[in-house]
Design a protein around this motif. Structure first.
Motif, PDB file in Angstrom:
ATOM      1  N   VAL A  23     -55.220  80.445 -92.890  1.00 48.95           N
ATOM      2  CA  VAL A  23     -56.203  81.528 -92.859  1.00 48.95           C
ATOM      3  C   VAL A  23     -56.448  82.136 -94.240  1.00 48.95           C
ATOM      4  O   VAL A  23     -57.561  82.582 -94.530  1.00 48.95           O
ATOM      5  CB  VAL A  23     -55.801  82.603 -91.826  1.00 48.95           C
ATOM      6  CG1 VAL A  23     -54.587  83.371 -92.272  1.00 48.95           C
ATOM      7  CG2 VAL A  23     -56.953  83.535 -91.532  1.00 48.95           C
ATOM      8  N   THR A  24     -55.467  82.123 -95.096  1.00 48.95           N
ATOM      9  CA  THR A  24     -55.619  82.741 -96.424  1.00 48.95           C
ATOM     10  C   THR A  24     -56.777  82.126 -97.194  1.00 48.95           C
ATOM     11  O   THR A  24     -57.593  82.847 -97.779  1.00 48.95           O
ATOM     12  CB  THR A  24     -54.318  82.600 -97.238  1.00 48.95           C
ATOM     13  OG1 THR A  24     -53.265  83.188 -96.494  1.00 48.95           O
ATOM     14  CG2 THR A  24     -54.436  83.281 -98.585  1.00 48.95           C
ATOM     15  N   LEU A  27     -60.109  83.137 -95.717  1.00 52.31           N
ATOM     16  CA  LEU A  27     -60.440  84.523 -96.053  1.00 52.31           C
ATOM     17  C   LEU A  27     -60.911  84.663 -97.496  1.00 52.31           C
ATOM     18  O   LEU A  27     -61.827  85.444 -97.773  1.00 52.31           O
ATOM     19  CB  LEU A  27     -59.236  85.435 -95.808  1.00 52.31           C
ATOM     20  CG  LEU A  27     -58.890  85.677 -94.348  1.00 52.31           C
ATOM     21  CD1 LEU A  27     -57.573  86.448 -94.235  1.00 52.31           C
ATOM     22  CD2 LEU A  27     -60.015  86.410 -93.631  1.00 52.31           C
ATOM     23  N   ASP A  53     -56.738  82.067 -87.228  1.00 52.30           N
ATOM     24  CA  ASP A  53     -55.864  83.174 -86.820  1.00 52.30           C
ATOM     25  C   ASP A  53     -56.688  84.190 -86.035  1.00 52.30           C
ATOM     26  O   ASP A  53     -57.323  85.075 -86.624  1.00 52.30           O
ATOM     27  CB  ASP A  53     -55.233  83.839 -88.043  1.00 52.30           C
ATOM     28  CG  ASP A  53     -54.320  85.003 -87.676  1.00 52.30           C
ATOM     29  OD1 ASP A  53     -54.109  85.260 -86.462  1.00 52.30           O
ATOM     30  OD2 ASP A  53     -53.813  85.663 -88.598  1.00 52.30           O
ATOM     31  N   SER A  56     -56.645  87.934 -86.929  1.00 47.73           N
ATOM     32  CA  SER A  56     -56.913  88.334 -88.311  1.00 47.73           C
ATOM     33  C   SER A  56     -57.915  89.492 -88.374  1.00 47.73           C
ATOM     34  O   SER A  56     -59.115  89.309 -88.155  1.00 47.73           O
ATOM     35  CB  SER A  56     -57.447  87.152 -89.121  1.00 47.73           C
ATOM     36  OG  SER A  56     -57.832  87.592 -90.404  1.00 47.73           O
TER      37      SER A  56
END
Length: 87
Positions: A23-24, A27, A53, A56
């Motif tokens: 997810v990082t 994002l 995620d 999130s």
């Protein structure tokens, strides 16, 4: 600044493609696109982050900002509550 932003988007996009469940990276791409005014791509990237995620908060916030930037605040509620964009 614009060329730096483009470089960040390109690097993060490559990482996001290589690691779609991380997810990082999703994002970083979404946030960078949002900051660059690329609202549709930012929304698409935020959705990918939500897939990676579902909990999130950052992804939801980016999606909300993109919808608001496109002057579609009603879509924000539908996206969050229903997981889809209304017709």
């Amino acid at each position: 600044k614009d060329s730096n932003q483009v470089g960040i988007i390109q690097m993060a996009s490559k990482a996001a493609q290589k690691y779609p469940k991380e997810v990082t990276f999703q994002l970083i791409v979404a946030r960078s696109q949002l900051q660059a005014g690329q609202l549709q791509p930012a929304l698409a990237s935020a959705r990918k982050a939500m897939e990676a995620d579902p909990k999130s908060l950052a992804a939801v916030q980016i999606a909300m900002a993109a919808f608001n930037g496109m002057n579609m605040p009603d879509s924000t509620v539908a996206e969050i509550l229903l997981g889809e964009t209304p017709p």
